[in-house]
Design a protein around this motif. Structure first.
Motif, PDB file in Angstrom:
ATOM      1  N   GLY A  57      32.960  40.138  36.571  1.00 53.30           N
ATOM      2  CA  GLY A  57      33.854  39.343  37.384  1.00 53.30           C
ATOM      3  C   GLY A  57      34.210  37.957  36.883  1.00 53.30           C
ATOM      4  O   GLY A  57      34.804  37.180  37.628  1.00 53.30           O
ATOM      5  N   ALA A  58      33.872  37.619  35.639  1.00 59.71           N
ATOM      6  CA  ALA A  58      34.299  36.317  35.118  1.00 59.71           C
ATOM      7  C   ALA A  58      35.814  36.322  34.943  1.00 59.71           C
ATOM      8  O   ALA A  58      36.382  37.320  34.538  1.00 59.71           O
ATOM      9  CB  ALA A  58      33.615  36.039  33.787  1.00 59.71           C
ATOM     10  N   ASP A  59      36.441  35.200  35.260  1.00 63.46           N
ATOM     11  CA  ASP A  59      37.893  35.123  35.101  1.00 63.46           C
ATOM     12  C   ASP A  59      38.268  34.742  33.675  1.00 63.46           C
ATOM     13  O   ASP A  59      39.363  35.040  33.218  1.00 63.46           O
ATOM     14  CB  ASP A  59      38.486  34.119  36.086  1.00 63.46           C
ATOM     15  N   GLY A  60      37.369  34.073  33.009  1.00 66.96           N
ATOM     16  CA  GLY A  60      37.621  33.701  31.622  1.00 66.96           C
ATOM     17  C   GLY A  60      36.303  33.548  30.895  1.00 66.96           C
ATOM     18  O   GLY A  60      35.265  33.300  31.516  1.00 66.96           O
ATOM     19  N   VAL A  61      36.339  33.709  29.579  1.00 69.48           N
ATOM     20  CA  VAL A  61      35.121  33.525  28.781  1.00 69.48           C
ATOM     21  C   VAL A  61      35.441  32.601  27.616  1.00 69.48           C
ATOM     22  O   VAL A  61      36.462  32.761  26.940  1.00 69.48           O
ATOM     23  CB  VAL A  61      34.587  34.878  28.246  1.00 69.48           C
ATOM     24  N   MET A  62      34.588  31.618  27.424  1.00 72.84           N
ATOM     25  CA  MET A  62      34.740  30.717  26.273  1.00 72.84           C
ATOM     26  C   MET A  62      33.623  30.971  25.285  1.00 72.84           C
ATOM     27  O   MET A  62      32.454  31.092  25.671  1.00 72.84           O
ATOM     28  CB  MET A  62      34.632  29.265  26.722  1.00 72.84           C
ATOM     29  N   ILE A 125      43.469  29.564  32.964  1.00 69.38           N
ATOM     30  CA  ILE A 125      42.965  30.671  33.789  1.00 69.38           C
ATOM     31  C   ILE A 125      43.477  30.531  35.217  1.00 69.38           C
ATOM     32  O   ILE A 125      43.827  31.511  35.872  1.00 69.38           O
ATOM     33  CB  ILE A 125      41.422  30.714  33.760  1.00 69.38           C
ATOM     34  N   ARG A 126      43.560  29.300  35.688  1.00 74.43           N
ATOM     35  CA  ARG A 126      44.075  29.089  37.046  1.00 74.43           C
ATOM     36  C   ARG A 126      45.499  29.640  37.162  1.00 74.43           C
ATOM     37  O   ARG A 126      45.857  30.275  38.145  1.00 74.43           O
ATOM     38  CB  ARG A 126      44.059  27.592  37.378  1.00 74.43           C
ATOM     39  N   ALA A 127      46.278  29.412  36.077  1.00 78.05           N
ATOM     40  CA  ALA A 127      47.646  29.928  36.079  1.00 78.05           C
ATOM     41  C   ALA A 127      47.676  31.453  35.970  1.00 78.05           C
ATOM     42  O   ALA A 127      48.539  32.109  36.549  1.00 78.05           O
ATOM     43  CB  ALA A 127      48.423  29.310  34.915  1.00 78.05           C
ATOM     44  N   LEU A 128      46.724  32.008  35.225  1.00 71.69           N
ATOM     45  CA  LEU A 128      46.701  33.476  35.042  1.00 71.69           C
ATOM     46  C   LEU A 128      46.270  34.209  36.300  1.00 71.69           C
ATOM     47  O   LEU A 128      46.595  35.372  36.499  1.00 71.69           O
ATOM     48  CB  LEU A 128      45.751  33.856  33.899  1.00 71.69           C
ATOM     49  N   GLY A 129      45.473  33.556  37.112  1.00 69.52           N
ATOM     50  CA  GLY A 129      44.983  34.219  38.321  1.00 69.52           C
ATOM     51  C   GLY A 129      43.655  34.914  38.072  1.00 69.52           C
ATOM     52  O   GLY A 129      43.116  34.865  36.972  1.00 69.52           O
ATOM     53  N   PRO A 130      43.138  35.557  39.124  1.00 68.12           N
ATOM     54  CA  PRO A 130      41.813  36.158  39.002  1.00 68.12           C
ATOM     55  C   PRO A 130      41.770  37.334  38.019  1.00 68.12           C
ATOM     56  O   PRO A 130      42.803  37.936  37.716  1.00 68.12           O
ATOM     57  CB  PRO A 130      41.501  36.649  40.416  1.00 68.12           C
ATOM     58  N   ASN A 131      40.590  37.614  37.548  1.00 72.11           N
ATOM     59  CA  ASN A 131      40.330  38.750  36.672  1.00 72.11           C
ATOM     60  C   ASN A 131      40.812  40.035  37.350  1.00 72.11           C
ATOM     61  O   ASN A 131      40.375  40.353  38.454  1.00 72.11           O
ATOM     62  CB  ASN A 131      38.807  38.793  36.432  1.00 72.11           C
ATOM     63  N   PRO A 132      41.715  40.791  36.698  1.00 73.78           N
ATOM     64  CA  PRO A 132      42.259  41.993  37.350  1.00 73.78           C
ATOM     65  C   PRO A 132      41.195  43.026  37.710  1.00 73.78           C
ATOM     66  O   PRO A 132      41.406  43.846  38.601  1.00 73.78           O
ATOM     67  CB  PRO A 132      43.243  42.557  36.316  1.00 73.78           C
TER      68      PRO A 132
END
Lengths: 138, 383
Positions: A57-62, A125-132
């Motif tokens: 459920g991570a929305d982004g990974v760095m 990520i905020r612009a992309l929205g939540p993890n599909p």
């Protein structure tokens, strides 16, 4: 409630963790959306860890590490760079999107760069929205 | 380097009964003793059943069937490191052997690969259903099957039944899905490639293409020992063979356009949903991992350590396998065959592999010296 990205950041012990520390001691502000996980080397970041972060459920990974040529273990970050490129292809084909993964080289002196890249990535990520993968109540 | 011949067996019984002149049977007969293992397939009962045999002497050769279209088996598993092996295989098996060479499970010097041209294989269960519904035949009546000129032909003792393969496949029968969009029909990675494309009708000869020194040596010594005979093919039929090859490849491209491209053209979210939904029936039996010819970590295999009961949207086991096979899936379709809940796994793996191939130009299984672009250990571009 507005969407707050949840970002997992994998930091290497020698450079980018130092950079995060530097950002802290220098009182540089950056968004609290990142959850930091420290590794001894960015070369230890198994692609599997990145996948698991997304699946859970991570929305982004760095992924962050020492600059090329500065790796504490000489060539650990070559592997990171290759894995990052490979994962980008994979996430793109899978449909999660390569945009949700970010690789950043930060030396221990680059606290400002670390803070700025976290800020920029959080906004992206905020612009992309939540993890599909999360939609549907997960 | 490649040379073409027509070859046939010098043993009367093999020439008469063999599929196309018994060349392959006699060639492997000549290799018994030279190699620790000489491996091929023998028909047992109907043409839909067979088993892998290790030939020990000349009497074993009778009944050897190079090509059994309905025997879905990966021959590469029968090559053991350190054993000199001569083996008859189809193109995807050969690609699997090459991938195993990259992983240091097979030495190039140890194996003689005798490839067979392949226009596709059939799934046994589906084929029996098709025989019943479309051809109205019983499986035990069939003595031979063949794919020729876009038709799938079944021969009984005294008759032949032919139907257009396109129409059969449109209605869900015909070749296995992974064979439909496979575009590797002549196994050029082998030492020798044999087949009946480009042979005169009823001529009882095999078209032989030799790719390596080792293949040439094997054929030459078989000729010298009187097992087989060869002659130069007519130029016209060499052209016919390459025409068949390119029309098969064209058909494969059009199937790829029908099966894989529509999935790639979905929006990312829809594609993700498609993959998630397709994988959701998985019961975690790991059969696909065990049947996969290129996936052969031993001991601390990471995939098998994944919890089969995890409640993640995509089982992590599959997430890892999709990732690993993105640069190594050869498209043999074994995973689909063995899946007890009929997940089209080969379609998913090929979706990733073909997309990766389009992006990077890297094709797995083509040369043992090829290293995948992002596994070379150097710094990738842009870093």
């Amino acid at each position: 409630m507005s969407f707050e990205p949840r970002i997992v950041a994998f930091l290497c012990n020698w450079c980018s963790y130092g950079a995060a520390d530097m950002a802290g001691t220098s009182r540089i502000q950056y968004p609290p959306n990142v959850r930091v996980i420290r590794f001894m080397c960015s070369g230890r970041i198994d692609p599997n860890f990145v996948l698991e972060a997304f699946l859970r459920g991570a929305d982004g990974v760095m992924m962050t590490g020492c600059h090329i040529g500065d790796c504490h273990y000489i060539d650990g970050n070559y592997k990171t760079a290759n894995r990052y490129e490979f994962l980008k292809h994979y996430l793109d084909i899978l449909g999660i999107g390569a945009d949700r993964l970010q690789l950043e080289w930060c030396s221990a002196a680059e606290g400002l760069k670390f803070a700025q890249s976290v800020t920029a990535f959080t906004e992206r990520i905020r612009a992309l929205g939540p993890n599909p993968l999360k939609e549907g109540g997960k | 380097m490649s040379e073409c011949f027509w070859g046939w067996s010098m043993r009367e019984d093999l020439r008469k009964n063999g599929e196309s002149g018994g060349f392959v049977s006699s060639l492997i007969e000549s290799l018994i003793g030279d190699y620790d293992r000489v491996i091929s397939v023998r028909k047992t009962g109907t043409v839909f059943e067979g088993k892998v045999v290790d030939l020990k002497d000349s009497s074993d050769v009778k009944g050897i069937q190079g090509a059994l279209h309905s025997l879905c088996i990966n021959m590469s598993a029968y090559i053991k490191k350190g054993m000199r092996t001569a083996i008859v295989l189809k193109p995807c098996d050969a690609k699997a052997v090459i991938e195993n060479m990259k992983r240091n499970h097979v030495d190039r010097g140890d194996v003689l690969l005798i490839g067979l041209n392949c226009g596709g294989t059939l799934s046994p269960v589906n084929t029996m259903k098709m025989l019943d519904v479309e051809y109205e035949l019983r499986p035990d009546e069939v003595v031979k099957e063949e794919i020729s000129k876009g038709n799938l032909i079944f021969f009984t003792e005294d008759n032949e039944f032919s139907k257009s393969i396109d129409e059969l496949e449109e209605s869900g029968y015909g070749r296995r899905e992974s064979c439909r969009y496979c575009n590797y029909k002549i196994p050029s990675v082998c030492d020798i490639a044999c087949g009946n494309w480009g042979t005169p009708a009823g001529g009882k000869v095999t078209f032989v293409e030799i790719f390596t020194q080792k293949g040439e040596q094997a054929v030459r010594s078989a000729v010298e020992m009187g097992f087989v005979s060869v002659e130069a093919p007519s130029e016209k039929l060499v052209m016919v063979r390459s025409k068949i090859n390119s029309s098969m490849k064209k058909l494969a491209r059009s199937w790829k356009g029908k099966v894989l491209d529509p999935i790639m053209e979905l929006s990312p979210i829809d594609r993700l949903n498609y993959i998630t939904n397709t994988l959701s029936p998985c019961i975690g039996c790991y059969a696909c991992r065990k049947a996969c010819p290129v996936c052969n970590c031993t001991g601390d295999c990471k995939c098998l350590q994944m919890d089969p009961d995890d409640v993640l949207p995509i089982p992590q086991y599959h997430a890892v396998r999709l990732l690993h096979l993105m640069e190594s899936c050869i498209g043999c379709g074994n995973c689909t065959d063995v899946c007890p809940v009929d997940i089209p796994l080969a379609r998913l793996h090929q979706l990733f592999a073909k997309a990766y191939e389009d992006r990077t130009g890297y094709k797995p299984g083509m040369s043992a010296d090829d290293v995948p672009p992002l596994s070379r250990g150097d710094i990738p571009e842009g870093h």
